[in-house]
Design a protein around this motif. Structure first.
Motif, PDB file in Angstrom:
ATOM      1  N   SER A   1       0.834  -1.207   0.000  1.00 35.30           N
ATOM      2  CA  SER A   1       0.000   0.000   0.000  1.00 35.30           C
ATOM      3  C   SER A   1       0.866   1.254   0.000  1.00 35.30           C
ATOM      4  O   SER A   1       0.536   2.254  -0.647  1.00 35.30           O
ATOM      5  CB  SER A   1      -0.925  -0.004   1.214  1.00 35.30           C
TER       6      SER A   1
ATOM      7  N   ASP B   1       1.924   1.685  -3.471  1.00 34.17           N
ATOM      8  CA  ASP B   1       0.784   2.067  -4.299  1.00 34.17           C
ATOM      9  C   ASP B   1       0.479   3.556  -4.157  1.00 34.17           C
ATOM     10  O   ASP B   1       0.196   4.241  -5.141  1.00 34.17           O
ATOM     11  CB  ASP B   1      -0.435   1.235  -3.905  1.00 34.17           C
TER      12      ASP B   1
ATOM     13  N   PRO C   1      -3.751  -3.432  -1.398  1.00 32.84           N
ATOM     14  CA  PRO C   1      -4.400  -2.308  -0.694  1.00 32.84           C
ATOM     15  C   PRO C   1      -5.903  -2.483  -0.522  1.00 32.84           C
ATOM     16  O   PRO C   1      -6.472  -2.032   0.480  1.00 32.84           O
ATOM     17  CB  PRO C   1      -4.077  -1.102  -1.592  1.00 32.84           C
TER      18      PRO C   1
ATOM     19  N   ILE D   1      -5.613   5.169   1.378  1.00 29.89           N
ATOM     20  CA  ILE D   1      -5.316   3.939   0.646  1.00 29.89           C
ATOM     21  C   ILE D   1      -6.330   3.717  -0.470  1.00 29.89           C
ATOM     22  O   ILE D   1      -5.988   3.352  -1.589  1.00 29.89           O
ATOM     23  CB  ILE D   1      -5.283   2.737   1.611  1.00 29.89           C
TER      24      ILE D   1
ATOM     25  N   ARG E   1      -5.690   3.824  -4.661  1.00 29.84           N
ATOM     26  CA  ARG E   1      -6.132   2.731  -5.523  1.00 29.84           C
ATOM     27  C   ARG E   1      -6.995   3.264  -6.661  1.00 29.84           C
ATOM     28  O   ARG E   1      -6.905   2.831  -7.816  1.00 29.84           O
ATOM     29  CB  ARG E   1      -6.936   1.719  -4.715  1.00 29.84           C
TER      30      ARG E   1
END
Length: 429
Positions: A218, A221, A272, A286, A290
């Motif tokens: 995460s 990401d 995530p 998070i 995404r």
């Protein structure tokens, strides 16, 4: 305890290299996979995936009798499960059916004193759920959730944290997170991994180990989402995002990642969402990251559509109806053959639907396109003629040379998602 026989359940991108490394330490490894073709390939001393040097290690392990593949679990002292953990439906709900199937498959051959390790990246609580499935299947044995340190079977979660293309090296050198359901479970798992791990085996509980892997991916990401969002903003403001990031990274405390066509692979594009699913109200940042990364492929597709329209408009007097679009790279990252969760695959698939477009793919790491790209033709690097629209999706080594840059640079329409053409050489680091 000295392990003489271990079983690897799942012989994919993580399971096969892990099995091979154990076998290279003269430990008997029984690899289990539902794919008969993969099993047969391995038993010939060959591999069914692309990973540097893995072919030599597997060949030696099979030839020396330390690695054997089968479709049915057999007794062993330790069982390592490395199977997929995809989504269930469109709401990013974790699907644990492969873990459940693996647990139920090994249950009949479990014996007192065995160790079961879940390596699959999993939502928090998956290891405990696996232990419940095992307990239901084998009521004659005891498990940590009911008998703690005195259990017959030891259970732990030990997630992989390797980089495709460098798996063999990182399996050995990276620190390993050991999340046992009890201290004795952790201790036994540490003993197993220290067979080959030169990094530190760091002990925690199973839930923290599960969350650790999700947290690591995460974090990456979120950083990629920042770079991807920058690329969209810079496009609107007519700024070279590659130059911008290169300049910003000269600050001693700034290290912005590189943007791309999205985020793919079996980890960063998936993990995530496991956190979001577990804490939907709390995981705001998070979730946003995404969503930014999941939206990037649609942005690239819109760029392709605009480029096609410009080509057709420029050729309107010639009655031209077909536009040749070549996509360079469809794997989820450079120099591998892994197409799992690849944003490039989804981009090509959608572009096949654009009226008047003829799609070609140049992917040097595969020999055939997946079935869902049946509308495209796979070309080798030597077969490519200069297209109307060039779309660079992956920065494979084959594309990172002056010859390729000159070739693609001669196209009228270029969509460079990895900065192969647009990234200033002096700022590429």
């Amino acid at each position: 305890m000295q392990f003489k026989t271990i079983s690897m359940i799942g012989l994919g991108y993580i399971g096969l290299p892990t099995a091979a490394v154990f076998a290279s330490r003269k430990i008997k490894v029984i690899g289990v996979d539902v794919n008969q073709k993969a099993v047969d390939t391995i038993n010939r001393g060959e591999i069914h995936i692309v990973e540097p040097d893995l072919d030599m290690v597997v060949h030696a392990a099979v030839k020396e009798g330390y690695l054997r593949a089968t479709t049915k679990p057999e007794p062993a002292e330790a069982f390592l499960i490395a199977v997929p953990t995809p989504f269930k439906g469109e709401n990013h709900e974790p699907d644990l059916r492969y873990i459940e199937s693996a647990a139920k498959a090994i249950a009949p051959v479990l014996a007192k004193g065995n160790l079961v390790i879940l390596e699959s990246t999993s939502p928090v609580g998956a290891t405990e759920q696996m232990a419940e499935w095992l307990a239901e299947a084998r009521p004659d044995l005891t498990f940590p959730q009911t008998h703690g340190e005195e259990s017959d079977i030891r259970i732990a979660h030990c997630p992989e944290r390797v980089l495709p293309g460098h798996v063999l090296r990182e399996l050995v050198q990276n620190d390993r997170i050991i999340g046992g359901m009890t201290p004795k479970c952790s201790q036994l798992a540490c003993t197993l991994y220290k067979t080959f791990v030169k990094g530190e085996c760091v002990v925690t509980n199973s839930r923290t180990a599960e969350m650790c892997k999700l947290t690591e991916n995460s974090f990456r990401d979120i950083n990629i989402a920042f770079a991807n969002e920058l690329s969209v903003i810079c496009e609107k403001l007519n700024i070279n995002v590659w130059e911008l990031i290169g300049l910003a990274n000269r600050h001693p405390r700034v290290n912005i990642l590189q943007p791309g066509p999205g985020v793919g692979g079996h980890c960063i594009a998936v993990d995530p969402w496991f956190i979001v699913n577990s804490a939907p109200l709390e995981a705001k940042l998070i979730r946003s990251a995404r969503e930014v990364n999941d939206a990037k492929p649609a942005w690239v597709i819109s760029k392709v559509k605009s480029a096609v329209e410009r080509v057709l408009l420029a050729a309107k007097n010639s009655e031209r109806e077909i536009v040749d679009v070549v996509f360079f790279g469809v794997s989820f990252k450079a120099n591998i053959d892994d197409l799992r969760e690849s944003p490039s695959v989804s981009i090509v698939r959608e572009c096949e639907k654009i009226e008047g477009v003829r799609c070609y793919v140049v992917e040097p790491n595969i020999s055939e396109l997946p079935e869902d790209l049946s509308g495209s033709q796979l070309l080798s690097c030597n077969q490519v003629i200069r297209p109307d629209v060039a779309v660079v999706l992956v920065d494979h080594d084959e594309f990172m040379c002056d010859e390729f840059r000159k070739f693609v640079g001669g196209c009228n329409e270029i969509i460079d998602c990895r900065g192969v053409i647009a990234r200033p050489e002096t700022l590429s680091k």
